[in-house]
Scaffold this motif. Structure first.
Motif, PDB file in Angstrom:
ATOM      1  N   ARG A 119       6.868 -12.096 -12.682  1.00 34.37           N
ATOM      2  CA  ARG A 119       5.591 -11.553 -12.216  1.00 34.37           C
ATOM      3  C   ARG A 119       5.721 -11.033 -10.785  1.00 34.37           C
ATOM      4  O   ARG A 119       5.260  -9.939 -10.459  1.00 34.37           O
ATOM      5  N   ARG A 120       6.419 -11.812  -9.924  1.00 39.24           N
ATOM      6  CA  ARG A 120       6.626 -11.397  -8.530  1.00 39.24           C
ATOM      7  C   ARG A 120       7.431 -10.095  -8.481  1.00 39.24           C
ATOM      8  O   ARG A 120       7.085  -9.167  -7.752  1.00 39.24           O
ATOM      9  N   MET A 121       8.494 -10.011  -9.285  1.00 39.80           N
ATOM     10  CA  MET A 121       9.332  -8.795  -9.286  1.00 39.80           C
ATOM     11  C   MET A 121       8.547  -7.601  -9.822  1.00 39.80           C
ATOM     12  O   MET A 121       8.680  -6.486  -9.308  1.00 39.80           O
ATOM     13  N   LEU A 122       7.719  -7.814 -10.857  1.00 38.59           N
ATOM     14  CA  LEU A 122       6.901  -6.722 -11.400  1.00 38.59           C
ATOM     15  C   LEU A 122       5.894  -6.239 -10.364  1.00 38.59           C
ATOM     16  O   LEU A 122       5.674  -5.030 -10.218  1.00 38.59           O
ATOM     17  N   ASP A 123       5.292  -7.178  -9.631  1.00 38.71           N
ATOM     18  CA  ASP A 123       4.341  -6.802  -8.576  1.00 38.71           C
ATOM     19  C   ASP A 123       5.037  -5.956  -7.510  1.00 38.71           C
ATOM     20  O   ASP A 123       4.512  -4.928  -7.081  1.00 38.71           O
ATOM     21  N   GLU A 124       6.237  -6.369  -7.087  1.00 40.66           N
ATOM     22  CA  GLU A 124       6.992  -5.602  -6.088  1.00 40.66           C
ATOM     23  C   GLU A 124       7.349  -4.217  -6.621  1.00 40.66           C
ATOM     24  O   GLU A 124       7.256  -3.222  -5.893  1.00 40.66           O
ATOM     25  N   ALA A 125       7.760  -4.151  -7.886  1.00 35.14           N
ATOM     26  CA  ALA A 125       8.126  -2.868  -8.487  1.00 35.14           C
ATOM     27  C   ALA A 125       6.914  -1.943  -8.553  1.00 35.14           C
ATOM     28  O   ALA A 125       7.025  -0.738  -8.299  1.00 35.14           O
ATOM     29  N   THR A 126       5.748  -2.506  -8.863  1.00 37.46           N
ATOM     30  CA  THR A 126       4.513  -1.711  -8.925  1.00 37.46           C
ATOM     31  C   THR A 126       4.194  -1.130  -7.556  1.00 37.46           C
ATOM     32  O   THR A 126       3.872   0.054  -7.440  1.00 37.46           O
ATOM     33  N   VAL A 127       4.305  -1.943  -6.514  1.00 40.00           N
ATOM     34  CA  VAL A 127       4.052  -1.487  -5.145  1.00 40.00           C
ATOM     35  C   VAL A 127       5.021  -0.355  -4.780  1.00 40.00           C
ATOM     36  O   VAL A 127       4.611   0.673  -4.242  1.00 40.00           O
ATOM     37  N   ARG A 128       6.327  -0.533  -5.102  1.00 37.80           N
ATOM     38  CA  ARG A 128       7.313   0.509  -4.801  1.00 37.80           C
ATOM     39  C   ARG A 128       6.982   1.815  -5.521  1.00 37.80           C
ATOM     40  O   ARG A 128       7.071   2.889  -4.944  1.00 37.80           O
ATOM     41  N   LYS A 129       6.608   1.735  -6.799  1.00 36.10           N
ATOM     42  CA  LYS A 129       6.273   2.936  -7.586  1.00 36.10           C
ATOM     43  C   LYS A 129       5.075   3.655  -6.974  1.00 36.10           C
ATOM     44  O   LYS A 129       5.070   4.876  -6.875  1.00 36.10           O
ATOM     45  N   ARG A 130       4.051   2.883  -6.563  1.00 34.86           N
ATOM     46  CA  ARG A 130       2.852   3.499  -5.977  1.00 34.86           C
ATOM     47  C   ARG A 130       3.177   4.193  -4.670  1.00 34.86           C
ATOM     48  O   ARG A 130       2.672   5.281  -4.402  1.00 34.86           O
ATOM     49  N   ARG A 131       4.032   3.558  -3.837  1.00 31.08           N
ATOM     50  CA  ARG A 131       4.441   4.174  -2.563  1.00 31.08           C
ATOM     51  C   ARG A 131       5.171   5.481  -2.835  1.00 31.08           C
ATOM     52  O   ARG A 131       4.947   6.471  -2.158  1.00 31.08           O
ATOM     53  N   LYS A 132       6.071   5.472  -3.805  1.00 34.11           N
ATOM     54  CA  LYS A 132       6.860   6.650  -4.157  1.00 34.11           C
ATOM     55  C   LYS A 132       5.933   7.777  -4.617  1.00 34.11           C
ATOM     56  O   LYS A 132       6.112   8.926  -4.237  1.00 34.11           O
ATOM     57  N   LYS A 133       4.945   7.436  -5.435  1.00 35.40           N
ATOM     58  CA  LYS A 133       3.986   8.429  -5.958  1.00 35.40           C
ATOM     59  C   LYS A 133       3.247   9.101  -4.808  1.00 35.40           C
ATOM     60  O   LYS A 133       3.075  10.315  -4.791  1.00 35.40           O
ATOM     61  N   ARG A 134       2.809   8.289  -3.818  1.00 32.26           N
ATOM     62  CA  ARG A 134       2.079   8.841  -2.670  1.00 32.26           C
ATOM     63  C   ARG A 134       2.958   9.811  -1.896  1.00 32.26           C
ATOM     64  O   ARG A 134       2.477  10.825  -1.422  1.00 32.26           O
ATOM     65  N   LYS A 135       4.258   9.496  -1.744  1.00 33.30           N
ATOM     66  CA  LYS A 135       5.172  10.342  -0.982  1.00 33.30           C
ATOM     67  C   LYS A 135       5.412  11.669  -1.668  1.00 33.30           C
ATOM     68  O   LYS A 135       5.624  12.686  -1.021  1.00 33.30           O
ATOM     69  N   THR A 136       5.420  11.705  -3.001  1.00 29.04           N
ATOM     70  CA  THR A 136       5.753  12.940  -3.720  1.00 29.04           C
ATOM     71  C   THR A 136       4.572  13.878  -3.855  1.00 29.04           C
ATOM     72  O   THR A 136       4.717  15.002  -4.291  1.00 29.04           O
ATOM     73  N   ARG A 137       3.384  13.414  -3.510  1.00 29.82           N
ATOM     74  CA  ARG A 137       2.201  14.288  -3.615  1.00 29.82           C
ATOM     75  C   ARG A 137       2.160  15.289  -2.486  1.00 29.82           C
ATOM     76  O   ARG A 137       2.498  15.057  -1.392  1.00 29.82           O
TER      77      ARG A 137
END
Length: 135
Positions: free
Chosen positions: A117-135
């Motif tokens: 669960r902790r690793m999935l939460d971290e992965a979700t945060v990383r994906k969201r950050r990446k999405k914001r950067k590519t916009r």
């Protein structure tokens, strides 16, 4: 990561001995793998060690008379490579069927569930950050 190389079952048993016990001599590895270790079984272990060394999966310390071997890769790295190979073979590379099985078959203890669960939460945060950067 390193290129995936197939690891035979016997090579894997040598790696497991090194992961479980840390650095060992060939003789001690052979004694761990074979109950009444014969000369030919010791020879088998020596050739497995040479193959593992060529594959860069173990390290050899030549400073002592009896060379000491240790794993050059983490258990989790090899497990990941084996799992990815299995996923490619069975599920076009998708890990979802494996995770689904672990959860549905109750194969995870509470600590493992918390860690995932902790690793999935971290992965979700990383994906969201990446999405914001590519916009």
């Amino acid at each position: 990561g390193r290129n995936r190389q197939s690891i035979t079952d016997t090579e894997m048993s040598v790696l497991k001995a090194l992961w479980d016990s840390g650095p060992l001599t060939a003789k001690i590895i052979a004694e761990k793998l074979y109950a009444n270790c014969s000369e030919s079984e010791l020879g088998t272990v020596h050739s497995m060690l040479q193959r593992l060394e060529r594959k860069n999966l173990i390290l050899r310390d030549r400073s002592a008379h009896a060379h000491v071997f240790s794993a050059a890769v983490e258990r989790s790295e090899v497990a990941g490579q084996e799992l990815e190979a299995m996923a490619k073979k069975l599920a076009d590379g998708s890990m979802a069927p494996f995770l689904t099985h672990l959860v549905q078959a109750n194969r995870l203890n509470e600590d493992e569930i918390d860690e995932i669960r902790r690793m999935l939460d971290e992965a979700t945060v990383r994906k969201r950050r990446k999405k914001r950067k590519t916009r």
